[in-house]
Design a protein around this motif. Structure first.
Motif, short mmCIF file in Angstrom:
data_model
loop_
_atom_site.label_atom_id
_atom_site.label_comp_id
_atom_site.label_asym_id
_atom_site.label_seq_id
_atom_site.Cartn_x
_atom_site.Cartn_y
_atom_site.Cartn_z
N THR A 1 0.72 -1.03 0.05
CA THR A 1 0.12 -0.24 -0.19
C THR A 1 0.95 1.18 0.08
OG1 THR A 1 0.00 -0.05 2.47
CG2 THR A 1 -1.95 -1.28 1.27
N PRO A 2 0.21 2.40 -0.53
CA PRO A 2 1.20 3.77 -0.42
C PRO A 2 1.30 4.06 1.00
CG PRO A 2 -0.76 3.65 -1.84
CD PRO A 2 -1.03 2.49 -1.09
N LYS A 3 2.72 4.65 1.20
CA LYS A 3 3.21 4.82 2.54
C LYS A 3 2.34 6.12 3.02
CE LYS A 3 7.74 2.89 2.12
NZ LYS A 3 9.33 3.18 2.24
N THR A 4 2.22 6.41 4.30
CA THR A 4 1.46 7.20 4.77
C THR A 4 2.31 7.84 6.07
OG1 THR A 4 0.13 6.26 6.12
CG2 THR A 4 -0.70 6.63 3.99
N SER A 5 1.89 9.10 6.47
CA SER A 5 2.64 9.53 7.63
C SER A 5 2.05 8.96 8.74
CB SER A 5 2.28 11.08 7.74
OG SER A 5 0.81 11.30 7.95
N THR A 6 1.03 8.17 8.76
CA THR A 6 0.32 7.53 9.89
C THR A 6 0.82 6.02 10.07
OG1 THR A 6 -1.69 7.04 8.78
CG2 THR A 6 -1.53 9.21 10.04
N ASP A 7 1.60 5.51 9.22
CA ASP A 7 1.93 4.20 9.20
C ASP A 7 2.32 3.36 10.58
OD1 ASP A 7 1.49 3.80 6.60
OD2 ASP A 7 3.51 3.91 5.87
N ARG A 8 2.96 4.45 11.53
CA ARG A 8 3.53 3.86 12.78
C ARG A 8 2.48 4.27 13.70
NH1 ARG A 8 9.36 2.50 13.57
NH2 ARG A 8 10.06 2.03 11.57
N GLU A 9 1.41 4.78 13.42
CA GLU A 9 0.52 5.35 14.53
C GLU A 9 -0.59 4.25 14.91
OE1 GLU A 9 -1.01 9.09 13.42
OE2 GLU A 9 0.75 10.13 13.01
N HIS A 10 -0.25 3.30 15.45
CA HIS A 10 -0.92 2.10 16.04
C HIS A 10 -0.60 1.56 17.35
CE1 HIS A 10 2.05 -0.41 14.94
NE2 HIS A 10 2.06 0.22 13.77
N ARG A 11 -1.52 0.78 18.07
CA ARG A 11 -1.34 0.12 19.03
C ARG A 11 -0.67 -1.49 19.00
NH1 ARG A 11 -5.35 1.25 23.69
NH2 ARG A 11 -3.55 0.00 25.03
N VAL A 12 -0.63 -1.57 17.83
CA VAL A 12 -0.09 -3.21 17.52
C VAL A 12 1.17 -3.67 17.93
CG1 VAL A 12 -0.13 -4.96 15.73
CG2 VAL A 12 -1.88 -3.25 15.52
N ARG A 13 1.26 -4.50 18.85
CA ARG A 13 2.59 -4.90 19.40
C ARG A 13 2.84 -6.34 18.91
NH1 ARG A 13 2.62 -8.45 23.65
NH2 ARG A 13 0.57 -9.31 24.55
#
Length: 619
Positions: free
Chosen positions: A322-334
């Protein structure tokens, strides 16, 4: 003197761990995993003593935290107490005189991912019945076969699958199978609706006496796997196996405050074993999706504060593409738990989406052996552990891929491969690690057994997988043997696809196999066909037939027209050369066709081939 002794003890406390670490840098993680294995063993023993069924784990969580969300589906949240009540309603209706289901019966479930699927499974567990988990994509002959091979007496179907049921309804009624739709109304004679009865039923707890004769060796599920016979095989899953599989999350360090994102089909072992049963065992919340969506995946993870995701390798590649976005690392998945991720995709996923622990696992629905990569070594499907090998002995043995048989020595025993070499994984069949086999299919059950493997009289389960174990004990998948290939997370039986192609009027013979495509996991379907004398290839009829009778993942993407199929002296179709040649029109002189979803089968040109291999056309 005392000071000298104390100094020596302290030095030993430092030197011994250092020595162990230098010899094995993973020693402390191995010991930590050993503790988890031991705890899981004690938990398993305790669970069996209290209730020999997964329903015991679920009811414990209902008592412990009744108001905790259990399933969240399309923005509607159901607590553990509500799930218990809804499953009680279904169980009461099924066990009523109107339906007449009783302990020991088999009920087939024909639904997609939705809460009703979960409630129905819980209801059957409470009644001591076995649930046959039908793939919601199957139709016609395959559907009838799946019902027959597990001796189902009742079929429960979702309202949106009524059309598929109606196609085979006369045969179902002839076999004495009662058909029920989980909706309020039906205008089809022979199909009854249970919607209103379920709504009116009581949510009060059911008597445990309804499942009084259920033991850990009783059938809990039938899960269907593809094989070389051409039709799905029903793997018989006992309550013991189900409870063992549910402990996977404990071995992966899932916490009771985690939130699971579950989009894998519940009719698959990954979705049901690790997903649903693992969540019930830990008492966590499930965000249930009908199916995977690349565009919704990360937004859902953020919206629902997801901490655990399940995957198959192809899904991880989709996300990386998928196209990269500025929110790619904004999540709580561990943590991500699953199987089939390639090493390059693994590295790319971590680099892009952040510090997420990938817990790659290996196992088979009907198998008696599994591995977990608890270290996190990129590319490995698991790691050897001394406790596991002591409890469930296994070996990698030499295998002749041309003769399709294990290599034996002068004494008639199989030969183990040295560390670092590829071999066929076999696992010893024992009371602790049984192989139950397939329902009403003794021939296929026996084909998965090997005898006199390492000593006279022993018996091993043949995994059908070629693995490699390096000198540090990391396990790597190499390939599968036999006629089954895997595409988009689904096993495809080549014989079943070939049988359907032979029903097309223009086709004389069909040889089906899987070929690799750059940038894709698994193998995609291809068929070599010979045509009836004096007949041209009917691309329209072929496309219409495979579209009507095969799920999308099983339809041959490429077709090669040959004057004659190559066979062995015993008339067995040769596939290896065809697999190696692939679908390159620059190398193959035979006519080639490509399945265009909008046009059907069209001639495969060099331009189309280049577009596929360069990623401009996505399959």
């Amino acid at each position: 003197m005392l000071i000298f002794i104390i100094v020596n003890i302290l030095a030993g406390l430092v030197i011994v761990p250092l020595f162990l670490y230098l010899r094995n840098p993973y020693v402390f993680k191995d010991l930590h995993y050993a503790c988890r294995l031991i705890r899981a063993g004690f938990r398993m023993h305790s669970k069996i003593k209290s209730c020999p069924s997964m329903v015991g784990s679920f009811l414990e969580k209902v008592d412990a935290h009744p108001n905790k969300p259990f399933v969240v589906f399309e923005d509607t949240s159901y607590t553990y107490r509500q799930a218990d009540g809804r499953s009680n309603r279904i169980a009461r209706v099924l066990s009523s005189s109107h339906v007449g289901v009783k302990e020991g019966d088999t009920v087939a479930l024909f639904l997609g991912n939705e809460p009703l699927y979960v409630w129905s499974c819980l209801a059957l567990l409470k009644l001591g019945c076995a649930a046959a988990l039908l793939n919601s994509n199957i139709r016609a002959r395959s559907l009838l076969h799946c019902l027959a091979c597990c001796d189902a007496t009742v079929l429960l179907a979702a309202a949106d699958l009524r059309g598929a049921v109606e196609e085979v309804l006369p045969s179902l009624l002839q076999q004495g199978i009662r058909v029920f739709i989980l909706s309020d109304d039906s205008d089809s004679e022979g199909i009854e609706c249970l919607g209103q009865r379920i709504q009116q039923a009581s949510e009060q707890p059911l008597s445990p006496q309804l499942r009084a004769n259920t033991t850990i060796k009783s059938a809990a599920l039938y899960i269907y796997t593809s094989g070389t016979t051409g039709l799905p095989k029903a793997a018989r899953v006992t309550h013991e196996r189900l409870m063992q599989a549910s402990l996977m999350y404990s071995l992966c360090d899932v916490r009771d405050d985690d939130i699971l994102y579950l989009y894998l089909p519940l009719y698959h072992a990954s979705g049901f074993f690790m997903g649903l049963c693992g969540a019930m065992d830990k008492g966590i919340t499930i965000i249930l999706k009908r199916k995977f969506s690349t565009s919704q995946f990360w937004n859902d993870c953020r919206k629902y504060n997801v901490t655990i995701v399940q995957y198959i390798g192809e899904i991880m590649r989709y996300l990386c593409n998928t196209p990269k976005t500025s929110t790619d690392r904004e999540h709580r998945v561990r943590m991500a738990i699953g199987n089939g991720i390639r090493a390059d995709t693994w590295s790319e996923f971590l680099q892009r989406f952040g510090d997420i622990r990938i817990c790659e696992c290996y196992g088979a629905t009907e198998g008696n052996i599994g591995f977990i990569n608890y270290i996190g070594k990129v590319g490995a499907i698991g790691k050897e552990h001394f406790l596991q090998k002591m409890m469930t002995p296994y070996a990698l043995i030499k295998y002749d891929t041309e003769k399709e048989e294990a290599i034996r020595d002068s004494r008639g025993f199989c030969v183990e491969v040295p560390k670092g070499e590829t071999g066929l994984l076999v696992s010893k069949i024992s009371k602790r690690a049984p192989f139950i086999g397939y329902a009403k299919n003794k021939q296929q059950t026996e084909r998965k057994k090997m005898r006199d493997v390492l000593v006279k009289g022993d018996e091993y389960f043949n995994s059908g997988d070629l693995l490699n174990i390096d000198h540090q004990g990391f396990v790597y998948f190499q390939d599968r043997i036999g006629d089954t290939f895997r595409w988009k997370g689904e096993n495809v039986a080549t014989t079943e696809v070939a049988d359907h192609l032979l029903m097309v009027d223009c086709v004389e013979e069909a040889n089906v196999f899987g070929v690799k495509v750059p940038g894709h996991e698994g193998r995609i379907g291809m068929a070599a066909l010979t045509l009836k004398e004096g007949v041209d290839f009917d691309s329209t009829a072929t496309h219409q037939h495979v579209k009507a009778y095969l799920p999308s993942y099983a339809r041959p993407q490429f077709i090669r027209i040959q004057e004659a199929l190559v066979v062995t002296a015993t008339f067995k179709q040769m596939k290896s050369a065809l697999v190696e040649e692939g679908f390159n029109p620059g190398l193959i002189t035979d006519p080639l066709y490509y399945l265009d979803n909008s046009q059907g089968y069209v001639p495969l040109t060099q331009h189309i081939y280049n577009s596929i291999t360069e990623g401009r056309i996505r399959l």
